[in-house]
Scaffold this active site. Sequence first.
Site, PDB file in Angstrom:
ATOM      1  N   LYS A 127     -81.682-110.534   7.798  1.00  0.00           N
ATOM      2  CA  LYS A 127     -79.956-111.913   7.625  1.00  0.00           C
ATOM      3  C   LYS A 127     -81.227-112.606   6.483  1.00  0.00           C
ATOM      4  CE  LYS A 127     -78.122-111.891  12.032  1.00  0.00           C
ATOM      5  NZ  LYS A 127     -78.431-111.179  12.899  1.00  0.00           N
TER       6      LYS A 127
ATOM      7  N   GLU B 168     -90.573 -91.509  21.375  1.00  0.00           N
ATOM      8  CA  GLU B 168     -90.108 -92.087  22.496  1.00  0.00           C
ATOM      9  C   GLU B 168     -92.031 -93.195  22.298  1.00  0.00           C
ATOM     10  OE1 GLU B 168     -87.778 -90.997  22.929  1.00  0.00           O
ATOM     11  OE2 GLU B 168     -86.248 -92.123  24.691  1.00  0.00           O
TER      12      GLU B 168
HETATM   13  N1  DSN Z   1     -73.695-111.671  14.015  1.00  0.00           N
HETATM   14  C1  DSN Z   1     -74.543-112.423  13.784  1.00  0.00           C
HETATM   15  C2  DSN Z   1     -73.929-113.881  13.105  1.00  0.00           C
HETATM   16  O1  DSN Z   1     -73.396-113.295  12.466  1.00  0.00           O
HETATM   17  O2  DSN Z   1     -74.275-115.031  13.200  1.00  0.00           O
HETATM   18  C3  DSN Z   1     -75.601-113.180  15.002  1.00  0.00           C
HETATM   19  O3  DSN Z   1     -74.964-111.520  15.606  1.00  0.00           O
END
Ligand code: DSN
Length: 482
Positions: A277, A70
């Site tokens: 992503k 932390e």
């Molecule tokens: N779960 C993600 C998506 O599929 O866009 C965003 O939180």
Amino acid sequence: MTTPSTPNAESAAFRTALEVIRGVEPRIADAIGAELHDQRESLKLIASENYASPAVLLAMGNWFSDKYAEGTIGHRFYAGCRNVDTVEALAAEHARELFGARHAYVQPHSGIDANLVAFWSVLAARVERPALERAAARQVNDLDEADWEALRKELGNQRMLGMSLDAGGHLTHGFRPNISGKMFHQRSYGTDAETGLLDYDALRATAREFRPLIIIAGYSAYPRLINFRVMREIADEVGATLMVDMAHFAGLVAGKVFTGDHDPVPHAQIVTTTTHKSLRGPRGGMVLCDDSLAEQVDRGCPMVLGGPLPHVMAAKAVALAEARQPTFADYAQRIVDNARALAEGLQRRGARLVTGGTDNHLVLLDVSGYGLTGRQAEAALLDAGIVTNRNAIPRDPNGAWYTSGIRLGTPALTTRGLDPAGLDEVAELIDTVLSQTSPGTTKSGKPSKASYAVADGVAKRVAERAADLLAGHPLYPEVDLG
Ligand code: DSN
């Protein structure tokens, strides 16, 4: 995958890891192996998913997981954090260099956490400190709606303006089921009814009238570019902070596909993202900001975050280092080229797309033209080995559960090496399934929004064609579990 390695090093690493796990709980070793098998076999079009490199995955499985840390670099509440400091500093340095940001905070565990850090930072920079501390000291679980109203008043009755869910916005942008909708009075902006494109004039008018503290830009299902210069002008005009949630398109920013007015970093005071992503890193979040908010952002832990996850920060550093390699720009461009090929392939076959196309990594297909709900289309495609998710479209008559749309994204298939010709074939497979799927009926004979029937043999034939397509683009070819 671009990480340099000796031949078969990855196979040896994962085989050994599974052997060690198998010695304790063989069912978990089996599940890990089965997950690799399933991921290899599925034609994945989930716009928010990807495949991280072996180096990123391996950076997470080690003793950094055992360390509490932390605080911030060089200023921890626990002793013995010098190696965590190295990891966090490197991840932050790569993030700053990659995105051209003044400050990077790499501790958030997820996108929601990153957004919470950003919200509290903007509030803390604006709100009188004693009020904020009183608010933070209260027990969130004990609050009822009247308490929330009192809390919002105490914090200055703050307002947030974000993209509506059915236009492609995200739950954390001020909607009631998320804490952002409790902390803030929310108003939405949407898209033009004709074009499906963001309506900046309407947004400006709403901002002038509503006077939000935060204007939040970003999306999880909007297939077009956003002009962040214009968004900042609107925010400045009404005295709001511009916050951009670039979780979906961070990889396109990193790969310099989104530049100038379409790169949020030079325009927004604060930018949040996930790292897993289009950025192709480990699951996690991150905040980038200018100097005015840096001090508040660094208080994310313990203000809203539990202890940092040093093993995940190590993996973020590896992923960000990968994204700084020239090959990543090529990857990012291919994501967009592939999305365009998918969009054109679907349209050529008569499908209707929200906004008529795409500028980014995702396509929003309106399946009402096939006489289906999103739920029916999602399930029928899954029967044929095509993994997608149903998604509301603007002004969706079927609501957020059944929906009228399917969201399709290309980051994962691009990582596997598919090209525009491959995505055209994917369009063909999707159209084949949907055009041969019929909606079912309820027990009382009414049209059902959930049940469906795919014509005989179609799902099997398409699944075979999908498997052939994927066989030419193996996933993790460097990993052989034996
Ligand atoms: N779960 C993600 C998506 O599929 O866009 C965003 O939180």
